[in-house]
Enzyme design. Structure first.
Site, PDB file in Angstrom:
ATOM      1  N   GLU A 110       0.849  -1.195   0.000  1.00  0.00           N
ATOM      2  CA  GLU A 110       0.000   0.000   0.000  1.00  0.00           C
ATOM      3  C   GLU A 110       0.883   1.242   0.000  1.00  0.00           C
ATOM      4  O   GLU A 110       2.028   1.192   0.461  1.00  0.00           O
ATOM      5  CB  GLU A 110      -0.874  -0.080   1.260  1.00  0.00           C
ATOM      6  CG  GLU A 110      -1.787   1.065   1.542  1.00  0.00           C
ATOM      7  CD  GLU A 110      -2.864   1.303   0.505  1.00  0.00           C
ATOM      8  OE1 GLU A 110      -2.496   1.622  -0.637  1.00  0.00           O
ATOM      9  OE2 GLU A 110      -4.059   1.200   0.852  1.00  0.00           O
ATOM     10  N   ASP A 111       0.367   2.353  -0.509  1.00  0.00           N
ATOM     11  CA  ASP A 111       1.170   3.580  -0.521  1.00  0.00           C
ATOM     12  C   ASP A 111       1.124   4.315   0.807  1.00  0.00           C
ATOM     13  O   ASP A 111       2.137   4.820   1.280  1.00  0.00           O
ATOM     14  CB  ASP A 111       0.743   4.520  -1.671  1.00  0.00           C
ATOM     15  CG  ASP A 111      -0.745   4.844  -1.644  1.00  0.00           C
ATOM     16  OD1 ASP A 111      -1.507   4.161  -0.935  1.00  0.00           O
ATOM     17  OD2 ASP A 111      -1.158   5.785  -2.344  1.00  0.00           O
ATOM     18  N   ASP A 114      -3.511   6.329   6.237  1.00  0.00           N
ATOM     19  CA  ASP A 114      -3.927   7.658   6.696  1.00  0.00           C
ATOM     20  C   ASP A 114      -4.793   7.453   7.938  1.00  0.00           C
ATOM     21  O   ASP A 114      -4.269   7.333   9.048  1.00  0.00           O
ATOM     22  CB  ASP A 114      -4.659   8.357   5.541  1.00  0.00           C
ATOM     23  CG  ASP A 114      -4.952   9.825   5.798  1.00  0.00           C
ATOM     24  OD1 ASP A 114      -5.010  10.226   6.977  1.00  0.00           O
ATOM     25  OD2 ASP A 114      -5.152  10.578   4.837  1.00  0.00           O
ATOM     26  N   PHE A 163      -1.414  16.861   3.252  1.00  0.00           N
ATOM     27  CA  PHE A 163      -1.904  16.126   2.077  1.00  0.00           C
ATOM     28  C   PHE A 163      -0.760  15.969   1.090  1.00  0.00           C
ATOM     29  O   PHE A 163      -0.305  16.938   0.495  1.00  0.00           O
ATOM     30  CB  PHE A 163      -3.098  16.830   1.432  1.00  0.00           C
ATOM     31  CG  PHE A 163      -3.888  15.900   0.553  1.00  0.00           C
ATOM     32  CD1 PHE A 163      -5.001  15.230   1.056  1.00  0.00           C
ATOM     33  CD2 PHE A 163      -3.507  15.659  -0.757  1.00  0.00           C
ATOM     34  CE1 PHE A 163      -5.722  14.342   0.258  1.00  0.00           C
ATOM     35  CE2 PHE A 163      -4.220  14.771  -1.561  1.00  0.00           C
ATOM     36  CZ  PHE A 163      -5.321  14.127  -1.051  1.00  0.00           C
ATOM     37  N   ARG A 176      -0.081  11.613  -9.817  1.00  0.00           N
ATOM     38  CA  ARG A 176       0.489  10.262  -9.778  1.00  0.00           C
ATOM     39  C   ARG A 176       1.743  10.232 -10.655  1.00  0.00           C
ATOM     40  O   ARG A 176       2.641   9.437 -10.455  1.00  0.00           O
ATOM     41  CB  ARG A 176      -0.527   9.234 -10.282  1.00  0.00           C
ATOM     42  CG  ARG A 176      -1.783   9.128  -9.418  1.00  0.00           C
ATOM     43  CD  ARG A 176      -2.507   7.805  -9.677  1.00  0.00           C
ATOM     44  NE  ARG A 176      -3.923   7.834  -9.327  1.00  0.00           N
ATOM     45  CZ  ARG A 176      -4.417   7.489  -8.150  1.00  0.00           C
ATOM     46  NH1 ARG A 176      -3.610   7.101  -7.189  1.00  0.00           N
ATOM     47  NH2 ARG A 176      -5.716   7.532  -7.915  1.00  0.00           N
TER      48      ARG A 176
HETATM   49  C1  PRP Z   1      -5.793   6.212  -0.570  1.00  0.00           C
HETATM   50  C2  PRP Z   1      -4.469   5.535  -0.309  1.00  0.00           C
HETATM   51  C3  PRP Z   1      -4.843   4.399   0.615  1.00  0.00           C
HETATM   52  C4  PRP Z   1      -5.979   4.977   1.427  1.00  0.00           C
HETATM   53  C5  PRP Z   1      -5.475   5.451   2.761  1.00  0.00           C
HETATM   54  O1  PRP Z   1      -6.444   5.496  -1.599  1.00  0.00           O
HETATM   55  O2  PRP Z   1      -3.919   5.049  -1.517  1.00  0.00           O
HETATM   56  O3  PRP Z   1      -5.295   3.286  -0.120  1.00  0.00           O
HETATM   57  O4  PRP Z   1      -6.496   6.089   0.667  1.00  0.00           O
HETATM   58  O5  PRP Z   1      -6.493   6.113   3.488  1.00  0.00           O
HETATM   59  P1  PRP Z   1      -7.102   5.594   4.849  1.00  0.00           P
HETATM   60  O6  PRP Z   1      -5.987   5.036   5.685  1.00  0.00           O
HETATM   61  O7  PRP Z   1      -7.672   6.846   5.454  1.00  0.00           O
HETATM   62  O8  PRP Z   1      -8.159   4.583   4.549  1.00  0.00           O
HETATM   63  P2  PRP Z   1      -7.661   6.098  -2.430  1.00  0.00           P
HETATM   64  O9  PRP Z   1      -8.944   5.671  -1.829  1.00  0.00           O
HETATM   65  O10 PRP Z   1      -7.446   7.551  -2.630  1.00  0.00           O
HETATM   66  O11 PRP Z   1      -7.593   5.355  -3.822  1.00  0.00           O
HETATM   67  P3  PRP Z   1      -6.363   5.380  -4.848  1.00  0.00           P
HETATM   68  O12 PRP Z   1      -5.310   4.518  -4.243  1.00  0.00           O
HETATM   69  O13 PRP Z   1      -6.931   4.804  -6.092  1.00  0.00           O
HETATM   70  O14 PRP Z   1      -5.930   6.805  -4.999  1.00  0.00           O
HETATM   71 MG    MG Z   2      -6.453   8.495  -3.931  1.00  0.00          MG
HETATM   72 MN    MN Z   3      -5.202   3.640  -2.334  1.00  0.00          MN
END
Ligand code: PRP
Ligand code: MG
Ligand code: MN
Length: 196
Positions: A110-111, A114, A163, A176
Site C-alpha cells: 500500500e502507498d 492515513d 496532504f 500520480r
Molecule cells: C488512498 C491511499 C490508501 C488509502 C489510505 O487510496 O492510496 O489506499 O487512501 O487512506 P485511509 O488510511 O484513510 O483509509 P484512495 O482511496 O485515494 O484510492 P487510490 O489509491 O486509487 O488513490
Molecule cells: Mg487516492
Molecule cells: Mn489507495
C-alpha cells in the site's frame, strides 16, 4: 518537477532517490523475513509505484544471494477518497478472488496508511478466506489525530499530517505522474479541484 505541477506544490517532502533507497532496504528485510513463497498484493491505484519498485528490489536481492523467495503477484482495487475527505471504503474483491488467498503468505503493498480505515477493512475481508499469514508493507504512515491506531508490519516513512502527492499518490487523480513525494499547495488544490 514537471512544469504542469511547478506552482501546485509547496514542498518536496521525500525526493525520489530517498524513496528508492528506503524501498531497497524494505525489500531486503522482507526477503530476510519471508518463510516461503509470497503472494505480493498491490492495492491499486496508489500502491502501484511502490509495488513495482519493491518487487524489482526483491528480485534483485534474491539474485544477489538473498533468501530465495518465489513471488506471485496480485492486484486489488480499493477506493476510499474523493478529494480530501475520507468516506466509505469500496473493495473490488470478489469471493472468487479471495479464495486465491487461502493457505498463502500474503504481503499487501500500500502507498499510505492515513486514517487506517482502508487497511482495517481490507484485512478483515482477507482474513475470512483463511490465508496462512498476512503482512502489510506501506510506504507511508501519516501522523494524524484521525488514525484508528493501525500500524503496518513494514513502513517506509512516517510523515506529518499534510496532504501528500506523487509517487502514485493522487489528488483528484492528478500528481500520480510525479516522482517525488510532495506537499500540495493551496494553489494546487484549486488548480486540480474537481470541476463540474
Ligand atoms: C488512498 C491511499 C490508501 C488509502 C489510505 O487510496 O492510496 O489506499 O487512501 O487512506 P485511509 O488510511 O484513510 O483509509 P484512495 O482511496 O485515494 O484510492 P487510490 O489509491 O486509487 O488513490
Ligand atoms: Mg487516492
Ligand atoms: Mn489507495
Amino acid at each position: 518537477i514537471p512544469d504542469h505541477y511547478e506552482t501546485a506544490l509547496s514542498s518536496v517532502l521525500i525526493p525520489h532517490g530517498v524513496i528508492m533507497d528506503r524501498v531497497e532496504k524494505l525489500a531486503k528485510l522482507i526477503v530476510q523475513e519471508a518463510t516461503g513463497p509470497l503472494v505480493v498484493c498491490c492495492v491499486l491505484k496508489g500502491g502501484h509505484q511502490f509495488f513495482a519498485d519493491l518487487v524489482n528490489y526483491i528480485k534483485k536481492n534474491v539474485t544477489r544471494g538473498g533468501n530465495s523467495v518465489p513471488l506471485s503477484l496480485e492486484f486489488i482495487k480499493v477506493k476510499s477518497y474523493s478529494g480530501e475527505t475520507s468516506g466509505e471504503v469500496k473493495l473490488s474483491l470478489t469471493d472468487d478472488e479471495c479464495k486465491e488467498f487461502a493457505g498463502k503468505n500474503i504481503l499487501i503493498v500500500e502507498d499510505i496508511i492515513d486514517t487506517g480505515k482502508t487497511m482495517v477493512q481490507l484485512l478483515a475481508k482477507l482474513k475470512k478466506y483463511s490465508p496462512e499469514s498476512v503482512k502489510v508493507a506501506s510506504l507511508l504512515i501519516k501522523k494524524t489525530p484521525l488514525s484508528n491506531g493501525y500500524i503496518p508490519d513494514y513502513v517506509g516513512f512516517s510523515i506529518p499530517n499534510a496532504f501528500v502527492v506523487g509517487y502514485a499518490l493522487d489528488y483528484n487523480e492528478y500528481f500520480r505522474d510525479l516522482d517525488h513525494i510532495c506537499v500540495i499547495s493551496e494553489h494546487g488544490k484549486e488548480k486540480y479541484a474537481i470541476k463540474n
